[in-house]
Design an enzyme around this catalytic site. Structure first.
Site, PDB file in Angstrom:
ATOM      1  CD  GLU A  86      -1.761   2.343   1.496  1.00  0.00           C
ATOM      2  OE1 GLU A  86      -1.562   3.144   0.552  1.00  0.00           O
ATOM      3  OE2 GLU A  86      -1.680   2.669   2.672  1.00  0.00           O
TER       4      GLU A  86
ATOM      5  CB  CYS B 274      -1.190   7.071   1.123  1.00  0.00           C
ATOM      6  SG  CYS B 274      -2.276   6.034   2.138  1.00  0.00           S
TER       7      CYS B 274
END
Length: 439
Positions: A204, A238
């Protein structure tokens, strides 16, 4: 390091044979500990990386939620799945893999770990944590909490190791898989080492999420959402909105209202509950953001508000006159800077939104969600949120495409990432004597 891996492997040989009810009891206890200690844990987060205290408290509450979610649902997610074939019986058995290494970042120092740890432990795996060096206190506290909840020594361990030792750990046969949350560069390096040693990975990585505002969007409803999407956690996320793409017919009104809301953000002591924009986690990160901003200005971008940086303090900044090639539009920006792009029409807006190497998520604001639902194929991202900021939720799969990584966390897919989905096929000419093999 090797002793820790041996402890993990030894514990796995017992832990894997516990049942879901036993694991769930411990996971519920862990959730209770998180709730009971949430203020002290939140203060630890804020002290180490600067998140505002309100956001830190919310992070701990979310960790408790993910523990409760998997305590409730893991048994159902991983029960044997019967498949109809020519066999007397055939089914898929879900079995844990063993020791899994988590390499985690500093921006959500508890949540990033717990969204791995809760499903991994409930699946019967054991965990090893290599956390970011600037949140060592959080890393040690997480392991302490898990042990306080009743998990036996070896179920979850924090390792204070550097990158070289991490690489050595990945080589070890007793380590079965690696999960990474972090930058593209970190993901590439660790995935290469894991791949060389044939270890399963979940990545991720970064994101450059578009926040698309179409001409029919309800600005009354989405302006606050837009501000939160960019400036929560001081923009160090993110899944934060990194690129605002607004149709020309509504651009000026959006920009004015967005600017007014951003100017209301209160900078200050992150321990003060009135503060809504804290410092960045490190001075070098603020300097990197300042460089991205300066390079964008050199290419024609204009600073509407903000733009000043002093050590870890970075003003909330809005930038206009950007193009698709502006660094702030092409690169991941990890901080409180919002480029706002003017799109000619809805077609142009959606095209620009998809013009990125990243693929974590996208937000589209419109009064006509059905039209967007018919065009989901246009977005390669792992998530599309309509009239809402992109966020993680234990009930929904989370992950990206492109250089945002691969694999999924959370929900049913997340718990199955580090599972051996074993095919079992039995063909006999008579009934099986015992059908209690199913779990």
């Amino acid at each position: 390091m090797l002793q820790a891996l041996q402890r993990a492997d030894d514990r796995f040989n017992f832990w894997r044979h516990t049942n879901f009810d036993e694991r769930a009891d411990l996971m519920y206890q862990l959730a209770r500990l998180l709730k009971k200690q949430k203020r002290a844990l939140a203060e630890l987060i804020t002290q180490e990386m600067g998140k505002t205290i309100n956001e830190s408290v919310a992070e701990i509450e979310k960790c408790a939620w993910v523990c409760e979610y998997y305590a409730e649902h893991a048994g159902d997610f991983l029960k044997d799945r019967i498949i109809s074939t020519d066999a007397q019986t055939s089914f898929i058995r879900h079995e844990p893999m063993g020791a899994v290494l988590a390499v985690m970042p500093w921006n959500y120092p508890f949540w990033q770990v717990f969204r791995f740890a809760a499903p991994a432990l409930m699946a019967g795996n054991v965990g090893l944590l290599k956390h970011a060096s600037n949140v060592t206190g959080c890393a040690l506290k997480i392991a302490e909490l898990i042990q306080q909840a009743g998990f036996e020594e070896g179920c979850f361990q924090t390792l204070l190791i550097d990158h070289d030792l991490t690489a050595e750990l990945i080589k070890q046969p007793k380590l079965k898989a690696v999960t990474v949350t972090g930058s593209e560069a970190a993901g590439r390096k660790i995935a290469a080492k894991a791949g060389k040693n044939l270890k399963k990975t979940v990545l991720e990585l970064g994101g450059s999420n578009a926040f698309v505002v179409l001409a029919d969007a309800n600005l009354d409803n989405i302006i606050n959402t837009a501000v939160t999407a960019r400036f929560q956690n001081t923009g160090q996320s993110c899944i934060a909105a990194k690129r605002f793409i607004v149709e020309a017919s509504i651009y000026d009104e959006f920009l004015e209202r967005f600017k007014n809301k951003v100017e209301q953000l209160k900078c200050g002591d992150p321990m003060d509950e009135a503060t809504s924009l804290g410092p960045m986690a490190r001075a070098d990160l603020a300097e990197e953001l300042a460089d991205q901003l300066q390079r964008s200005v050199q290419q024609g971008a204009k600073i509407l508000i903000g733009g000043e940086q002093s050590k870890t303090r970075f003003q909330a900044t809005i930038v206009t006159n950007v193009t698709v090639n502006t660094p702030l539009m092409q690169e991941e920006t990890f901080g409180p800077v919002a480029p706002v792009f003017k799109a000619k029409d809805d077609e142009h807006a959606l095209k620009v939104a998809a013009a990125t190497r990243y693929g974590l998520g996208v937000t589209v604001c419109t009064r006509d969600p059905e039209t967007i639902l018919k065009q989901l194929h246009r977005f390669p991202d792992g998530a599309v949120f309509i009239n809402e900021l992109v966020k993680s939720d234990p009930r929904l799969p989370f992950g990206g495409t492109g250089i945002s990584g691969y694999g999924r966390e959370l929900s049913r897919p997340g718990i199955k990432e580090f599972i051996n989905q074993k095919t079992v096929y039995v063909k006999t000419g008579q009934r099986l004597r015992n059908d209690n093999f199913m779990v």
